[in-house]
Design a protein around this motif. Structure first.
Motif, short mmCIF file in Angstrom:
data_model
loop_
_atom_site.label_atom_id
_atom_site.label_comp_id
_atom_site.label_asym_id
_atom_site.label_seq_id
_atom_site.Cartn_x
_atom_site.Cartn_y
_atom_site.Cartn_z
N ASP A 150 0.84 -1.20 0.00
CA ASP A 150 0.00 0.00 0.00
C ASP A 150 0.87 1.25 0.00
N ASP A 151 0.29 2.35 -0.49
CA ASP A 151 0.98 3.64 -0.50
C ASP A 151 2.34 3.54 -1.18
N GLU B 213 -4.71 4.37 -6.73
CA GLU B 213 -5.72 4.93 -5.84
C GLU B 213 -5.86 6.43 -6.08
#
Ligand code: C2E
Ligand code: CA
Ligand code: CA
Ligand code: CA
Length: 282
Positions: A179-180, A239
């Motif tokens: 993530d990120d 995202e």
């Protein structure tokens, strides 16, 4: 303010003081909030960029606080991590969202996948693998319906002890997403030793693509990351997609899955039924 004779700058800043009081108040209220069922989950759809169909959703926790109203995770997850409450809270999120994934499976034809965020504290908790296995079994959901999201920063410099539970989950068929991605300065070569199958590109990468034409440097960077990821057999999720220009350009760059306000905001589980059913009938 802390103790007598404490920091004067803090005393002179009433807002900082108020924040500290709220922080303290929220921290002490966390355990009973979990017992009283004040947490709830919103689900944000993930969409196949190729054809726009829904592939699943990310579970995002919220706290319906009796005095402060709905609080976002940024307000209380750090506090829960600090006190260790993140372990039972994270387990609850996992259980609740897997139960939800099961309900979607019954109502929609397509296999919807559920993405759940994992805090670094949960990674080091010895019960992680067994808890996850138990929760999946109790719900009658197969491991391939679950993707656990771990931030890049949590895995930077991770030793084998930390990676072992993730490896075991990956071997069982649970997907692990980084993530990120792009915010943590990790060594790209390092990716090879992590048991991840998905890269989630941070929103900061796609902000320069909100309009046509996109910032050429942003385009080059995303193009490079996508080709690297694909050469390592990793799927790429983006995202923070807020505009059709972003969606189009990210599709052309070969990104696999997208998430963002352009498709849907995080919402109640019924939102996913509606979207997935619309896919099935269109
Ligand atoms: P994240 O994992 O990076 O989640 C994505 C965040 O971006 C979510 O914020 C989501 O609402 C927001 N977002 C989605 N689409 C867009 C968009 O198009 N534009 C913009 N500007 N934002 C968008 P949220 O729900 O406030 O969550 C914040 C963070 O809290 C998450 O970031 C995640 O790190 C953490 N979090 C949420 N739920 C959990 C949980 O159950 N456990 C743990 N450990 N962390 C959680
Ligand atoms: Ca996430
Ligand atoms: Ca993220
Ligand atoms: Ca992010």
């Amino acid at each position: 303010a802390k103790s007598a004779g404490g920091n004067r700058a803090e005393l002179a800043d009433p807002e900082a003081d108020a924040r500290a009081i709220t922080r303290h108040g929220l921290t002490t209220a966390l355990p009973s909030a979990l017992e009283r069922g004040e947490f709830f989950i919103e689900y944000q759809p993930l969409v196949h960029l190729g054809d726009g169909t829904v592939s699943g959703a990310e579970a995002l926790v919220r706290w319906l606080h009796p005095q402060h109203g709905v609080l976002g995770p940024d307000r209380f997850i750090p506090l829960a991590e600090h006190t260790g409450l993140i372990v039972p809270l994270g387990r609850w999120v996992l259980e609740e969202s897997i139960r939800q994934a099961r309900a979607w499976r019954e109502k929609t034809a397509g296999p919807l996948r559920i993405n759940v965020n994992l805090s670094p504290c949960q990674l080091t908790h010895p019960g992680l693998v067994q808890d996850t296995v138990d929760i999946l079994e109790r719900a009658g959901v197969t491991p391939d319906a679950l993707c656990l999201e771990v931030t890049e920063s949590a895995l930077i410099g991770a030793d084998d002890g930390l990676l072992k539970p993730l490896r075991r989950l990956a071997e069982m068929g649970v997907d692990i997403a980084l993530d990120d991605f792009g915010t943590g300065y990790s060594n790209l070569a390092n990716l090879r030793r992590l048991p991840v199958s998905v890269l989630k590109l941070d929103r900061s990468f796609t902000q320069g693509m909100q309009q046509y034409p996109a910032d050429p440097v942003d385009l080059k960077i995303v193009e490079g990351v996508v080709s690297l990821a694909h050469s390592l057999d990793l799927a790429v999720t983006v995202e923070g997609v807020e505009t059709s220009a972003q969606a189009d350009q990210l599709r052309l760059l070969g990104c696999d899955t997208a998430q963002g306000w352009y498709y849907a905001r995080p919402g109640p589980p019924e939102q996913l039924h509606t979207l997935a059913l619309a896919d099935a009938t269109s």
